[in-house]
Write an enzyme that holds these catalytic residues in place. Structure first.
Site, mmCIF file in Angstrom:
data_model
loop_
_atom_site.group_PDB
_atom_site.id
_atom_site.type_symbol
_atom_site.label_atom_id
_atom_site.label_comp_id
_atom_site.label_asym_id
_atom_site.label_seq_id
_atom_site.Cartn_x
_atom_site.Cartn_y
_atom_site.Cartn_z
ATOM 1 N N SER A 1 3.040 -2.177 10.233
ATOM 2 C CA SER A 1 4.489 -2.322 10.458
ATOM 3 C C SER A 1 5.003 -3.725 10.155
ATOM 4 C CB SER A 1 4.857 -1.902 11.885
ATOM 5 O OG SER A 1 4.501 -0.554 12.106
ATOM 6 N N GLY B 1 2.687 -1.124 4.233
ATOM 7 C CA GLY B 1 2.815 0.304 3.933
ATOM 8 C C GLY B 1 4.267 0.677 3.728
ATOM 9 N N GLY B 2 4.893 1.184 4.787
ATOM 10 C CA GLY B 2 6.266 1.698 4.717
ATOM 11 C C GLY B 2 7.242 0.788 3.985
ATOM 12 N N GLU C 1 -6.869 5.040 7.461
ATOM 13 C CA GLU C 1 -6.604 6.459 7.187
ATOM 14 C C GLU C 1 -7.796 7.105 6.485
ATOM 15 O OE1 GLU C 1 -2.838 5.752 5.275
ATOM 16 O OE2 GLU C 1 -2.060 5.111 7.220
ATOM 17 N N GLU D 1 -5.860 -4.594 10.327
ATOM 18 C CA GLU D 1 -4.796 -3.626 10.593
ATOM 19 C C GLU D 1 -5.105 -2.864 11.878
ATOM 20 O OE1 GLU D 1 -2.609 -2.558 6.698
ATOM 21 O OE2 GLU D 1 -4.291 -1.192 6.906
ATOM 22 N N HIS E 1 -9.552 1.654 4.349
ATOM 23 C CA HIS E 1 -8.309 1.766 5.116
ATOM 24 C C HIS E 1 -8.536 2.715 6.301
ATOM 25 C CE1 HIS E 1 -4.212 2.823 6.207
ATOM 26 N NE2 HIS E 1 -3.877 1.665 5.670
ATOM 27 N N GLY F 1 2.317 2.300 10.698
ATOM 28 C CA GLY F 1 3.316 3.354 10.544
ATOM 29 C C GLY F 1 4.014 3.734 11.835
ATOM 30 N N ASN G 1 0.874 -1.165 0.000
ATOM 31 C CA ASN G 1 0.000 0.000 0.000
ATOM 32 C C ASN G 1 0.914 1.218 0.000
ATOM 33 O OD1 ASN G 1 -1.794 2.048 0.476
ATOM 34 N ND2 ASN G 1 -2.305 1.434 2.582
ATOM 35 N N TRP G 2 1.060 1.803 -1.176
ATOM 36 C CA TRP G 2 2.018 2.918 -1.298
ATOM 37 C C TRP G 2 1.494 4.192 -0.623
ATOM 38 C CZ3 TRP G 2 4.273 3.033 -7.001
ATOM 39 C CH2 TRP G 2 4.988 1.847 -7.230
ATOM 40 N N LYS G 3 0.186 4.221 -0.344
ATOM 41 C CA LYS G 3 -0.426 5.436 0.232
ATOM 42 C C LYS G 3 -0.145 6.626 -0.690
ATOM 43 C CE LYS G 3 -0.142 3.287 4.697
ATOM 44 N NZ LYS G 3 -0.129 3.432 6.154
HETATM 45 P P1 PGA Z 1 2.625 0.242 7.588
HETATM 46 O O1 PGA Z 1 1.193 0.508 6.900
HETATM 47 O O2 PGA Z 1 3.134 -1.045 7.043
HETATM 48 O O3 PGA Z 1 3.447 1.430 7.191
HETATM 49 O O4 PGA Z 1 2.388 0.180 9.061
HETATM 50 C C1 PGA Z 1 0.298 -0.551 6.686
HETATM 51 C C2 PGA Z 1 -0.977 0.010 6.102
HETATM 52 O O5 PGA Z 1 -1.442 1.061 6.564
HETATM 53 O O6 PGA Z 1 -1.565 -0.585 5.184
#
Ligand code: PGA
Length: 251
Positions: A213, A234-235, A97, A167, A95, A173, A10-12
C-alpha cells in the site's frame, strides 16, 4: 552510503496488451526526468511491447517470476532465456502471492534466484510476515528464515545485484501501510541479517525496498527512513499519475 532509490511497479495480473500500451505511453513523460531508478514488472504477455515502448527511456522492464529450470517439461513456466531474449532486466521472486496461492517456498525462491542471477536478470526478492505472525511476535524469526534460506549460497557479488523487498503481507492491497517506523525497523533488521551472512560493508550497499500500500500520500515519509531504498508498488502502479508521483517523491 548512497544507495540509488528504486521504485518498481508490480502490475500483478492486470493490464491486457492494449491497456499496457496505454499505461506505458502515459507514464513515459511523467517519469522522464527522475534521478531514481524506475522499473515496471508486467505480466509475461506485456513484456515484449513494454520493452519496445520503453527503449531509449529511463523505464526498465521486469517480469514477475522466472523458472528455475533452463528448459523442458515445466508446463506454464517461463525461462530466463525467454525473458532475456525479450529484453527483460528485472524479475520479482517469491512475492507473497506466489507463496500464498502457488506454493512457493524459500527453497523454490532460492532456486529461482540462482537461475535469475546466472542469467543476468536483476532479482527483487520478496519477504514479509503475515498478520498472525506479527501479532504472535514472530516477525523477526519469520523474516530471518526467509532471508537466510531465500538468499542461501549466493556470492557477495550476486548479493549486490539482488534487491530485497520487505512486504508485510497484511499491508498488501489492504490500504494498511506499515508505519514508517515499523517498515524501517524491519528493514534495518533485514540489513543486519545480510550483514551476518556477508559483512556490514556489503550490507550497507544492498538496496531494500518497502512494499504494501505504498502510494503518493505515504511515499515521502517512508522514503525518509534511513534504511528504506525504494518501493515495490502494486495498486498505485496501475495509474500513470499515481505511479509517477511515487517515482517523483523527492520533487
Ligand atoms: P500494493 O501491492 O501496493 O497493492 O499493496 C504491493 C505488492 O504486492 O507488491
Amino acid at each position: 552510503m548512497a544507495r540509488k532509490p528504486i521504485i518498481a511497479g508490480n502490475w500483478k495480473m492486470n493490464m491486457t496488451r492494449a491497456q499496457a500500451i496505454e499505461l506505458v505511453e502515459e507514464l513515459k513523460p511523467l517519469v522522464a526526468d527522475t534521478k531514481n531508478e524506475v522499473v515496471i514488472c508486467v505480466p509475461y504477455t506485456d513484456i515484449d511491447v513494454a520493452v519496445q515502448l520503453c527503449a531509449g527511456t529511463n523505464i526498465k522492464v521486469g517480469a514477475q517470476n522466472v523458472a528455475w529450470a533452463k528448459k523442458g517439461a515445466f508446463t506454464a513456466e517461463i525461462s530466463a532465456d525467454m525473458l532475456k531474449e525479450l529484453g527483460t532486466e528485472y524479475v520479482i521472486i517469491g512475492h507473497s502471492e506466489r507463496r500464498q496461492y502457488f506454493g512457493e517456498t524459500d527453497a523454490s525462491v532460492n532456486a529461482r534466484l540462482k537461475t535469475a542471477l546466472a542469467n543476468d536478470l536483476k532479482p527483487i526478492v520478496c519477504v514479509g510476515e503475515t498478520l498472525d505472525q506479527r501479532e504472535k511476535n514472530r516477525t523477526k524469526s519469520v523474516i530471518r528464515k526467509q532471508v537466510i534460506n531465500g538468499l542461501a549460497g549466493i556470492s557477495a557479488e550476486e548479493m549486490l545485484k539482488t534487491i530485497i523487498a520487505y512486504e508485510p503481507v497484511w499491508a498488501i492491497g489492504t490500504g494498511k501501510t506499515a508505519t514508517s517506523e515499523q517498515a524501517e525497523e524491519t528493514i534495518k533488521f533485514i540489513r543486519g541479517v545480510v550483514a551476518k551472512m556477508f559483512d556490514r560493508k556489503l550490507a550497507n550497499k544492498v538496496r531494500i525496498q518497502y512494499g504494501g500500500s505504498m502510494n503518493p500520500k505515504n511515499v515521502k515519509e517512508l522514503m525518509a527512513m534511513r534504511n528504506i531504498d525504494g518501493g515495490l508498488i502494486g495498486g498505485a502502479s496501475l495509474k500513470a499519475n499515481d505511479f509517477s508521483l511515487v517515482v517523483n517523491f523527492d520533487k
